[in-house]
Design an enzyme around this catalytic site. Structure first.
Site, PDB file in Angstrom:
ATOM      1  CG  HIS A  50      -6.014  -9.784 -11.058  1.00 46.47           C
ATOM      2  ND1 HIS A  50      -6.324  -9.614  -9.722  1.00 46.47           N
ATOM      3  CD2 HIS A  50      -7.174  -9.564 -11.743  1.00 46.47           C
ATOM      4  CE1 HIS A  50      -7.616  -9.299  -9.607  1.00 46.47           C
ATOM      5  NE2 HIS A  50      -8.160  -9.270 -10.816  1.00 46.47           N
ATOM      6  CG  PHE A  82     -12.926  -6.959  -4.513  1.00 47.36           C
ATOM      7  CD1 PHE A  82     -13.683  -8.122  -4.464  1.00 47.36           C
ATOM      8  CD2 PHE A  82     -13.305  -5.940  -5.378  1.00 47.36           C
ATOM      9  CE1 PHE A  82     -14.804  -8.276  -5.285  1.00 47.36           C
ATOM     10  CE2 PHE A  82     -14.423  -6.077  -6.201  1.00 47.36           C
ATOM     11  CZ  PHE A  82     -15.171  -7.245  -6.154  1.00 47.36           C
ATOM     12  NE  ARG A 116      -3.769  -2.362   0.312  1.00 47.26           N
ATOM     13  CZ  ARG A 116      -4.389  -2.978  -0.664  1.00 47.26           C
ATOM     14  NH1 ARG A 116      -4.055  -2.758  -1.933  1.00 47.26           N
ATOM     15  NH2 ARG A 116      -5.354  -3.838  -0.406  1.00 47.26           N
ATOM     16  CG  ASP A 151      -4.425 -11.090  -3.267  1.00 44.72           C
ATOM     17  OD1 ASP A 151      -3.790 -10.025  -3.307  1.00 44.72           O
ATOM     18  OD2 ASP A 151      -5.494 -11.248  -3.880  1.00 44.72           O
ATOM     19  CG  HIS A 199      -8.902  -2.952   2.006  1.00 45.75           C
ATOM     20  ND1 HIS A 199      -8.492  -2.065   1.041  1.00 45.75           N
ATOM     21  CD2 HIS A 199      -9.018  -4.146   1.374  1.00 45.75           C
ATOM     22  CE1 HIS A 199      -8.366  -2.683  -0.123  1.00 45.75           C
ATOM     23  NE2 HIS A 199      -8.679  -3.952   0.053  1.00 45.75           N
TER      24      HIS A 199
HETATM   25  O1  DOR Z   1      -8.866  -8.943  -3.186  1.00 45.09           O
HETATM   26  C1  DOR Z   1      -8.073  -8.289  -3.830  1.00 45.09           C
HETATM   27  N1  DOR Z   1      -7.469  -7.205  -3.310  1.00 45.09           N
HETATM   28  N2  DOR Z   1      -7.800  -8.653  -5.063  1.00 45.09           N
HETATM   29  C2  DOR Z   1      -7.062  -7.897  -5.883  1.00 45.09           C
HETATM   30  O2  DOR Z   1      -6.857  -8.290  -7.002  1.00 45.09           O
HETATM   31  C3  DOR Z   1      -6.542  -6.599  -5.436  1.00 45.09           C
HETATM   32  C4  DOR Z   1      -6.407  -6.573  -3.972  1.00 45.09           C
HETATM   33  C5  DOR Z   1      -6.178  -5.206  -3.437  1.00 45.09           C
HETATM   34  O3  DOR Z   1      -5.306  -4.484  -3.949  1.00 45.09           O
HETATM   35  O4  DOR Z   1      -6.822  -4.844  -2.436  1.00 45.09           O
HETATM   36 ZN    ZN Z   2      -5.260  -9.921  -7.943  1.00 43.06          ZN
HETATM   37 ZN    ZN Z   3      -3.379  -9.003  -5.186  1.00 48.96          ZN
END
Ligand code: DOR
Ligand code: ZN
Ligand code: ZN
Length: 428
Positions: free
Chosen positions: A180, A324, A65, A306, A310
Site C-alpha cells: 500500500h 476510507f 474485518r 480492495d 464499513h
Molecule cells: O480505502 C481503503 N480502505 N484503503 C485502505 O488502504 C484501507 C481500507 C480499509 O481497511 O478500510
Molecule cells: Zn490499501
Molecule cells: Zn486495502
C-alpha cells in the site's frame, strides 16, 4: 460425486484454452477437459451453454474485518460476498484488531476460515507487529503457518530500513510483499484527490506524489533486495509508468488496479458522499485513462477489489469524517465486463488472466488453472446478462458502493469451490 459442466466457452490461460469444452469434475478435482464428454450414469450435468467457464476468480485484496470489527464484515459474510462475486479464493488484509501479525493469528484465521468460509482464504500477515511500524513481525513463522504474503495495508511502513529488512525476510520465506503506497508525512488529513473537487468540498487533498514516492521507493527496494513486490490499488499514471520501467529493468514487480480507479474519476463525485471516499482516492481522467491503458497492455497484471466494508452509520459522516473504503466483491466482475471487456479494452481471455491466472502466480498458489488434476475452483459467467447494481442486494454487511444504480452487462452465474457449488444466481 461427479459434475459435468457442458457446452460452455472454456477460457483458461493456464492451458491456453479458449473455446467450446466440457469439463468433468470428480472428487473436487478437474478430471477431464474435452470438446465433447458424454455424461455417464451418476454424473450431475450442468448446462453451461452461453456461459464462460473460467478458473475461479482470485482476489488479492479484501478486508474481512474479523477479528475486531465484526459489525462491518465477518469471515463468513465476506466469503459469501466473494462467492457471489465469482471468487473462489481471497486474500484478507491483516488490518484487523488484533492485527494478523503472528503465526498464531495466521493459524487462527485459517482454522476459522476452514469452518466458516465458503471460499478459500489465503492469509496475509502484517509487516510489523501491530502494524505499528516499529518492529518486524515474525515473517518466517507466519509464512510457515500459511501466510502467502505480507502487507502493511492501510498504510506504508515509513521506516525504510525496517521495511527493507522485512523485504529481505519475505524473500527468504518465499512470500510476496503487497504494498500500500502512501507517504504518511505528505498525506496529512487528505480525504480526496488534490484538485478542484476537494477544494469545492472543502477537504484537504491527496496529491499523486503521496502514492508515487512510495511506489518508487518500493520498486527501488525490490531491486536491491530481490523480493517479489506487488503494488496494491494503483491509482496514478506515474505508477503505471514506473511499473513499466521496472519490469523493463528486470525487477520482479507486479501491480493491481481496482474497478473504482479504472472506471471513476474525481469528476464523478456528486457531492459530500462518502461512498466516493477510498484510499487511494479517485484521481483525474488522465490517471484513469493511464490505468485502463496499463491493464490493456498487460503492464498492470491484476484486477483486485480492495473490498473495504464499513457500516452505514460510519459512511454517513460525510467525506471529511467517514473512514476510507468501498465494497467491491459483488460488483467487480460485472464492472470489468462492462467497462473493459464489452468496450474492447480487454479480451475475455485477458480478463481471466488479470482476475485469476496472474493473481495465482503473484502469490504462488496452485490455483487459477483448469488443467486436468487441478482443484476444481470454477466460475461460470453469463457475459451478456444485464442488471442494475443495488447495494441492498449485497450479501456483504457493507453496502458502501459508488456504483449504486449502475446498469451493467455480464454476471456471475455460479461459483464452484473444490467441485462444490457455493453460489448460484437465482435472480434469472
Ligand atoms: O480505502 C481503503 N480502505 N484503503 C485502505 O488502504 C484501507 C481500507 C480499509 O481497511 O478500510
Ligand atoms: Zn490499501
Ligand atoms: Zn486495502
Amino acid at each position: 460425486m461427479s459434475l459435468l459442466i457442458k457446452g460452455g466457452r472454456l477460457i483458461d490461460p493456464a492451458t491456453k484454452r479458449d473455446g467450446q469444452f466440457d469439463v468433468l469434475v470428480k472428487d473436487g478435482k478437474v478430471c477431464r477437459v474435452d470438446s465433447q464428454i458424454e455424461p455417464q450414469e451418476g454424473d450431475q450435468v450442468l448446462d453451461a451453454s452461453g456461459c464462460y467457464v473460467v478458473p475461479g476468480l482470485i482476489d488479492l485484496h479484501v478486508h474481512l474485518r474479523e477479528p475486531g470489527f465484526e459489525y462491518k464484515e465477518t469471515i463468513k459474510t465476506g466469503a459469501m460476498a466473494a462467492a457471489r462475486g465469482g471468487y473462489t479464493s481471497i486474500c484478507p488484509m491483516p488490518n484487523t484488531k488484533p492485527v494478523i501479525d503472528s503465526s498464531e493469528m495466521v493459524r487462527w484465521l485459517k482454522d476459522k476460515a476452514e469452518n466458516e468460509a465458503v471460499v478459500n482464504i489465503w492469509p496475509v500477515g502484517a509487516v510489523t507487529k501491530g502494524q505499528m511500524g516499529k518492529e518486524l513481525a515474525d515473517i518466517k513463522a507466519m509464512a510457515e503457518a500459511g501466510a502467502v504474503a505480507i502487507s502493511e495495508d492501510g498504510k506504508s511502513v515509513m521506516d525504510t530500513k525496517l521495511y527493507k529488512e522485512g523485504m529481505i525476510q519475505a524473500k527468504e520465506a518465499g512470500i510476496t510483499v503487497l504494498a500500500h503506497c502512501e507517504d504518511k508525512t505528505l498525506v496529512g488529513r487528505g480525504a480526496l484527490n488534490a484538485g478542484p473537487v476537494a477544494q469545492r468540498l472543502g477537504v484537504e487533498g491527496i496529491g499523486n506524489d503521496v502514492e508515487d514516492i512510495i511506489a518508487a521507493r518500493d520498486i527501488i527496494l525490490a531491486k536491491s533486495t530481490g523480493c517479489r513486490l506487488h503494488l496494491c490499488h494503483c491509482s496514478t499514471k506515474d505508477s503505471v509508468a514506473m511499473v513499466k520501467a521496472a519490469r523493463a529493468d528486470g525487477i520482479d514487480v507486479t501491480a493491481e488496479v481496482c474497478p473504482h480507479h479504472f472506471i471513476l474519476t474525481q469528476d464523478d463525485i456528486p457531492g459530500d458522499d462518502a461512498n466516493y471516499k477510498m484510499n487511494p482516492p479517485l484521481r483525474s481522467r488522465e490517471d484513469r485513462d493511464a490505468l485502463v491503458e496499463g491493464l490493456s497492455q498487460g503492464i498492470m497484471e491484476a484486477i483486485s477489489t480492495d473490498h473495504a466494508p464499513h457500516s452505514a452509520e460510519e459512511k454517513s459522516r460525510g467525506i471529511a469524517k467517514a473512514p476510507f473504503g468501498i465494497v467491491g466483491s459483488e460488483t467487480v466482475l460485472s464492472l470489468t465486463m462492462t467497462y473493459l471487456v464489452h468496450t474492447g479494452k480487454l479480451t475475455p481471455y485477458e480478463m481471466v488472466e488479470r482476475m485469476s491466472w496472474r493473481p495465482a502466480q503473484i502469490i504462488g498458489i496452485d490455483r487459477g488453472s483448469l488443467a486436468e488434476g487441478k482443484v476444481a475452483d470454477i466460475t461460470l459467467i453469463r457475459p451478456d446478462e444485464e442488471y442494475v447494481i443495488h447495494g441492498a442486494d449485497f450479501v456483504s454487511k457493507g453496502k458502501n458502493t459508488p456504483f449504486e444504480g449502475f446498469k451493467v452487462r455480464g454476471k456471475v452465474y455460479k461459483t464452484i469451490v473444490g467441485g462444490k457449488v457455493v453460489f448460484t444466481d437465482d435472480q434469472m
